[in-house]
Structures are given as structure tokens and as C-alpha cells.
Design an enzyme around this catalytic site. Structure first.
Site, short mmCIF file in Angstrom:
data_model
loop_
_atom_site.label_atom_id
_atom_site.label_comp_id
_atom_site.label_asym_id
_atom_site.label_seq_id
_atom_site.Cartn_x
_atom_site.Cartn_y
_atom_site.Cartn_z
N THR A 108 -4.64 4.04 0.39
CA THR A 108 -5.59 5.15 0.42
C THR A 108 -6.88 4.87 1.18
O THR A 108 -7.60 5.81 1.53
CB THR A 108 -5.95 5.56 -1.03
OG1 THR A 108 -6.68 6.77 -1.02
CG2 THR A 108 -6.79 4.48 -1.70
N TYR A 109 -7.17 3.61 1.47
CA TYR A 109 -8.45 3.30 2.12
C TYR A 109 -8.53 3.92 3.50
O TYR A 109 -7.73 3.62 4.38
CB TYR A 109 -8.66 1.80 2.21
CG TYR A 109 -8.86 1.09 0.89
CD1 TYR A 109 -9.19 1.78 -0.27
CD2 TYR A 109 -8.72 -0.29 0.80
CE1 TYR A 109 -9.36 1.13 -1.48
CE2 TYR A 109 -8.89 -0.95 -0.40
CZ TYR A 109 -9.22 -0.25 -1.54
OH TYR A 109 -9.39 -0.91 -2.74
#
Length: 324
Positions: free
Chosen positions: A60-61
């Protein structure tokens, strides 16, 4: 650089972990304070040259761009079998059904997406980013077991949750002959020590490696209490959860005092405090400047006396639980 075993496994990791949430394209979403590839690559190279072999990122980063940046840098600067590469799954990656969570479908889809972005055939540590209350734990643990048996991950780990949930996951795996979690990535630093109540004793008893996130309290431990940064101003989770409260200011001041006595930056003292905790394997620190890596490495050589540790810890008061 010091190297330690990850919990009760045979896997050796550097005693500090390079957290890669700060590496990513801000325009991709997630973190306005993230730095792009051009600025990230020299920092990753510096960390590798300093002997840091343990890198932690997540799907998700910055919309997956963190994994892409890390993967390309490792390909250019390191030998894959000398690196312990960790990533995570759970957060939503796309709209609509099955775009996040810990269902079998989500896990099997997202491990392949992460491997593609990272440019590797496997990750050393595949972690669930949070607990998913909407999916039976049996489904999640069996899917993670299948990821390991397929050779796509060598170990699995977990992140912030209640201790009873972690125990339930481990028991479920044990009962069914599935792969157990070998690590816990939880919120732990001088300003937030609620994990000392149940999670950390459980990890110590079970031989689970502890790799705390936010060891510097999102930078609060490294500067004067009133000083602000771009991250402070734009970090949605920090601002919404009110994690650190005014009563923590005395601890920040004591970190400054000990750092002054030792003649070192405050970050080194805050990290050294964690190194003195036997349950902690390798704190995860983030870096947007070369000095951040220099301080993290130097913290391994800081010896704090029992008196200094007591001085740092004494003002702590219970906090509302945060980090889930």
C-alpha cells in the site's frame, strides 16, 4: 553492524530495519511527505553499504511505488540472497470487492502483485498489515501457509493487533499444521509503551521476533516538542488518532537531556532505548535524509545505564490504545 536471529527462526537480520514507507511517489497517493525514486536510491544504497540487510515495505505504500523503487534499487545495489526483504498485505489496493483485506483471494492476488513490483521471485517475510475481522482466521492462515509452500514467501509475520488475536492466529496455525507467524511488527517507542502489557510478554514467551514500527514516534523524540514538520502537518493517522499527548513532552525533554550528556543526536538515544529491550529484534526506522541512516547505525553503539533508562521511562503514563 550487528546481526541477530529473527525470533526463534534461523534467519539472521541486521539489528535495525530500514522502513521504506518514505520511499515512493507522492503523486501516487498515501503520503505527501514521501520522497521519489531519485532521492530514495542514494539512501537505500547508503543503508546497504552500512550493513543493513533487513528492509520493510508494503503493497500500500504510495500506491505500490515504494515496492517498485525498492525492488529496482536492490537489483542494482545488492545480491538478492544477502537481503531480507519484507512486505505487507491487507490495506485496500483498488476499489470494489476483493480490493483489500485478508481473504484467500486477496492474499494470493496481492503476493503476486508485490513480487512483480519488487522484481523478485520471493519475499523473505510476508506480513499481514492489520487484522481483518471480516475473514475467518482459518482462511487467512491457510492462504498464508500456501504462499509459503509455493515458495513465494519464506516466513510470515503480523502487525498491530490485540494480543488475543495474535494468540488465536498462532493457535489456529498450530492446530492445523500450518505456518506460524515468526514476527510481530507493532507500535512501540518511549512515548507509546502499551505493548508492554500483553503483546511483548507473549512474543517473548513464544519466541516471536519483535520489529517495532515508529521507534522515534514519527520524529517526536528527535526534536523539541513544539517543532513541526511536513509529516506532522500531513500525516492523517497521526492527526486523527491523537497518539502522542501533551503529557509526553517531559519524556521528549528527557531524551534531549540524555542526548546532551552523551553528546549524540536524540534519535540515537531513542533507538538505543529499544536496543536495550531483550524482546526487540530490529526496530524499523524511516529515512528521508542521510543523517537518519547515520543515526540509526550509530545507535547500536550507544550504551545506556540503568539510571538513564529509568530516567527516560519514569514520566510515562498510560495511553489510549493506538496503532490498530
Amino acid at each position: 553492524m550487528d546481526y541477530v536471529k529473527l525470533g526463534s527462526t534461523g534467519l539472521e537480520v541486521s539489528a535495525i530495519t530500514l522502513g521504506c514507507m518514505s520511499f515512493g511517489e507522492p503523486a501516487a497517493g498515501g503520503h505527501q511527505w514521501a520522497i521519489g525514486e531519485e532521492a530514495s536510491r542514494p539512501l537505500i544504497k547508503q543503508a546497504l553499504e552500512a550493513g543493513i540487510t533487513f528492509l520493510d515495505t508494503a503493497n500500500t505504500y504510495s500506491g505500490g511505488t515504494s515496492e517498485e523503487i525498492v525492488g529496482r534499487a536492490l537489483k542494482d545495489f545488492a545480491k538478492r540472497d544477502e537481503i531480507v526483504l519484507a512486505t505487507k498485505v491487507f490495506m485496500r489496493m483498488r476499489p470494489g470487492p476483493n480490493g483489500g483485506g485478508l481473504s484467500r483471494g486477496a492474499i494470493l492476488t496481492e503476493i503476486d502483485n508485490s513480487l512483480r513490483r519488487l522484481g523478485t521471485d520471493y519475499v523473505d517475510l510476508y506480513q499481514i498489515h492489520r487484522w481483518d475481522p471480516t475473514v475467518p482466521i482459518e482462511e487467512t492462515m491457510e492462504a498464508l501457509h500456501d504462499v509459503v509452500k509455493a515458495g513465494k514467501a519464506r516466513y510470515i509475520g503480523a502487525s498491530s493487533m490485540w494480543a488475543w488475536q495474535f494468540a488465536q492466529a498462532q493457535y489456529t496455525a498450530e492446530l492445523n499444521g500450518w505456518t506460524r507467524f515468526v514476527s510481530m511488527q507493532d507500535h512501540y517507542n518511549l512515548l507509546y509503551r502499551e505493548e508492554e502489557r500483553e503483546m511483548l510478554p507473549f512474543c517473548a514467551d513464544q519466541g516471536v521476533g519483535v520489529i517495532p514500527w515508529s521507534p522515534l514516534a514519527r520524529g517526536k523524540l528527535t526534536r523539541d516538542w513544539e517543532e513541526s514538520t511536513k509529516r506532522n502537518e500531513t500525516d492523517r493517522l497521526l492527526n486523527e488518532n491523537n497518539v502522542y499527548v501533551d503529557g509526553d513532552q517531559q519524556i521528549v525533554e528527557r531524551v534531549a537531556s540524555v542526548a546532551s550528556d552523551l553528546g549524540v543526536p536524540r534519535a540515537q538515544v531513542a533507538l538505543a532505548w529499544l536496543h536495550h529491550k531483550p524482546v526487540v529484534t530490529a526496530p524499523i526506522f524511516g529515512a528521508t535524509k542521510a543523517q537518519h541512516i547515520t543515526d540509526a547505525v550509530a545507535s547500536l553503539d550507544i550504551e545506556l545505564s540503568d539510571e538513564q533508562i529509568g530516567f527516560l521511562e519514569e514520566p510515562y503514563r498510560p495511553h489510549a490504545v493506538a496503532g490498530f
